[in-house]
Design a protein around this motif. Sequence first.
Motif, PDB file in Angstrom:
ATOM      1  N   VAL A   1       2.900  -1.951  -9.241  1.00 21.45           N
ATOM      2  CA  VAL A   1       2.116  -1.239 -10.261  1.00 21.45           C
ATOM      3  C   VAL A   1       2.716  -1.528 -11.644  1.00 21.45           C
ATOM      4  O   VAL A   1       3.788  -1.034 -11.984  1.00 21.45           O
ATOM      5  CB  VAL A   1       2.076   0.272  -9.964  1.00 21.45           C
TER       6      VAL A   1
ATOM      7  N   LYS B   1       1.354  -0.973 -14.680  1.00 21.33           N
ATOM      8  CA  LYS B   1       0.844  -0.195 -15.822  1.00 21.33           C
ATOM      9  C   LYS B   1       2.002   0.130 -16.775  1.00 21.33           C
ATOM     10  O   LYS B   1       3.125   0.391 -16.320  1.00 21.33           O
ATOM     11  CB  LYS B   1       0.193   1.088 -15.325  1.00 21.33           C
TER      12      LYS B   1
ATOM     13  N   ILE C   1      -6.247   0.934  -9.716  1.00 21.46           N
ATOM     14  CA  ILE C   1      -5.786   2.155  -9.038  1.00 21.46           C
ATOM     15  C   ILE C   1      -5.950   3.407  -9.895  1.00 21.46           C
ATOM     16  O   ILE C   1      -5.444   4.466  -9.538  1.00 21.46           O
ATOM     17  CB  ILE C   1      -4.307   2.015  -8.610  1.00 21.46           C
TER      18      ILE C   1
ATOM     19  N   MET D   1      -7.855   6.013   0.083  1.00 24.54           N
ATOM     20  CA  MET D   1      -6.684   6.080  -0.796  1.00 24.54           C
ATOM     21  C   MET D   1      -6.420   7.526  -1.169  1.00 24.54           C
ATOM     22  O   MET D   1      -7.365   8.314  -1.315  1.00 24.54           O
ATOM     23  CB  MET D   1      -6.972   5.242  -2.043  1.00 24.54           C
TER      24      MET D   1
ATOM     25  N   ILE E   1      -3.458  10.235  -3.506  1.00 27.47           N
ATOM     26  CA  ILE E   1      -2.235  10.515  -4.274  1.00 27.47           C
ATOM     27  C   ILE E   1      -1.875  11.961  -3.963  1.00 27.47           C
ATOM     28  O   ILE E   1      -2.524  12.875  -4.470  1.00 27.47           O
ATOM     29  CB  ILE E   1      -2.467  10.367  -5.793  1.00 27.47           C
TER      30      ILE E   1
ATOM     31  N   MET F   1       4.082   5.721  -2.730  1.00 25.74           N
ATOM     32  CA  MET F   1       4.540   5.246  -4.034  1.00 25.74           C
ATOM     33  C   MET F   1       6.072   5.122  -3.965  1.00 25.74           C
ATOM     34  O   MET F   1       6.650   5.174  -2.878  1.00 25.74           O
ATOM     35  CB  MET F   1       4.075   6.209  -5.129  1.00 25.74           C
ATOM     36  N   SER F   2       6.704   4.979  -5.126  1.00 23.23           N
ATOM     37  CA  SER F   2       8.152   4.721  -5.120  1.00 23.23           C
ATOM     38  C   SER F   2       8.936   5.745  -4.303  1.00 23.23           C
ATOM     39  O   SER F   2       9.858   5.402  -3.569  1.00 23.23           O
ATOM     40  CB  SER F   2       8.696   4.723  -6.551  1.00 23.23           C
TER      41      SER F   2
ATOM     42  N   ARG G   1       1.738   1.415  -3.243  1.00 23.37           N
ATOM     43  CA  ARG G   1       1.629   1.183  -4.685  1.00 23.37           C
ATOM     44  C   ARG G   1       2.942   1.582  -5.353  1.00 23.37           C
ATOM     45  O   ARG G   1       3.235   2.756  -5.523  1.00 23.37           O
ATOM     46  CB  ARG G   1       0.464   2.007  -5.245  1.00 23.37           C
ATOM     47  N   ILE G   2       3.744   0.589  -5.703  1.00 22.64           N
ATOM     48  CA  ILE G   2       5.097   0.858  -6.193  1.00 22.64           C
ATOM     49  C   ILE G   2       5.234   0.466  -7.657  1.00 22.64           C
ATOM     50  O   ILE G   2       5.047  -0.690  -8.012  1.00 22.64           O
ATOM     51  CB  ILE G   2       6.146   0.064  -5.378  1.00 22.64           C
ATOM     52  N   GLY G   3       5.570   1.449  -8.495  1.00 21.28           N
ATOM     53  CA  GLY G   3       5.793   1.176  -9.908  1.00 21.28           C
ATOM     54  C   GLY G   3       7.250   1.319 -10.287  1.00 21.28           C
ATOM     55  O   GLY G   3       8.004   0.341 -10.338  1.00 21.28           O
ATOM     56  N   SER G   4       7.667   2.573 -10.524  1.00 24.04           N
ATOM     57  CA  SER G   4       8.997   2.807 -11.100  1.00 24.04           C
ATOM     58  C   SER G   4      10.138   2.177 -10.307  1.00 24.04           C
ATOM     59  O   SER G   4      11.074   1.636 -10.891  1.00 24.04           O
ATOM     60  CB  SER G   4       9.229   4.307 -11.286  1.00 24.04           C
TER      61      SER G   4
HETATM   62  C1  LIG Z   1       1.625   4.888 -11.375  1.00 27.47           C
HETATM   63  C2  LIG Z   1       0.973   4.911 -10.060  1.00 27.47           C
HETATM   64  C3  LIG Z   1       1.661   4.490  -8.909  1.00 27.47           C
HETATM   65  C4  LIG Z   1       3.123   4.078  -8.930  1.00 27.47           C
HETATM   66  O1  LIG Z   1       3.922   5.209  -8.961  1.00 27.47           O
HETATM   67  P1  LIG Z   1       5.521   5.087  -8.877  1.00 27.47           P
HETATM   68  O2  LIG Z   1       5.950   6.452  -8.526  1.00 27.47           O
HETATM   69  O3  LIG Z   1       5.959   4.656 -10.246  1.00 27.47           O
HETATM   70  O4  LIG Z   1       5.844   4.103  -7.845  1.00 27.47           O
HETATM   71  C5  LIG Z   1       0.986   4.508  -7.713  1.00 27.47           C
HETATM   72  N1  LIG Z   1      -0.306   4.890  -7.633  1.00 27.47           N
HETATM   73  C6  LIG Z   1      -1.004   5.287  -8.715  1.00 27.47           C
HETATM   74  C7  LIG Z   1      -2.419   5.688  -8.550  1.00 27.47           C
HETATM   75  C8  LIG Z   1      -0.394   5.315  -9.955  1.00 27.47           C
HETATM   76  O5  LIG Z   1      -1.090   5.719 -11.029  1.00 27.47           O
END
Ligand SMILES: *Cc1c(COP(=O)(O)O)cnc(C)c1O
Length: 215
Positions: free
Chosen positions: A29, A31, A76, A158, A160, A190-191, A206-209
């Motif tokens: 991710v 963003k 996403i 999907m 969250i 996620m992370s 979905r991995i961001g941080s």
């Molecule tokens: C930002 C985001 C993520 C990533 O989240 P992290 O906790 O940073 O891994 C995953 N899914 C969605 C929908 C997001 O907006």
Amino acid sequence: MTLATIKAGIAAACKEAARKPEDVTLIAVSKNRGEAEILPLLESGQRVFGENRVQEAAEKWLPLRARFPDVELHFIGQLQSNKAKEAVALFDVIHTVDRPSLAEALAKEMQKQNRPLPCFIQVNTGAEPQKGGIAPEELAGFYKTCTADLGLNIIGLMCIPPVEEVPELHFALLHKHARALGLAQLSMGMSGDYPAAIRLHATHIRIGSALFTVM
Ligand SMILES: *Cc1c(COP(=O)(O)O)cnc(C)c1O
């Protein structure tokens, strides 16, 4: 953390769950991340990325895609119907189909552009008013609208989970809904919770941080 660390985490969770790592797609991710942060991942071979804003993604990825044409972009974020045209043109997978008006706008654009993209339906498993997603009790009817009426290629669900709740309950619920509809793909994790998501059958994490934060 690095890409290798996350991949090791995925491998460990898969082993525990008796699953194959290749059945779990890692979506990086990106963003709020600039090219300088994204390039090392591309150079390490990562090709699947997630973004939550159409405009930001276009600005960033049109130039990057010229250099890495095999990149796969997943949307996403919450999508406004008036952005459907741009989203369909830019992205390869949409994870957040969550209401009839958006489903209609996407179906129309996909037909027009001849881009029948794979889509996930986002489910608001925690019934949070500020969050996108169809209510669980409306899911079966909405799925039928998306597929039978609009011809969307719905491949999975999907979610969250609410931040203050145990994510496992939401992952298990999403899996149950997907099974009831005969859907094989699950975008969840996620992370902070991806190993649990993998144990509960996630196919797209979905991995961001965890990927971008230098520790
Ligand atoms: C930002 C985001 C993520 C990533 O989240 P992290 O906790 O940073 O891994 C995953 N899914 C969605 C929908 C997001 O907006």
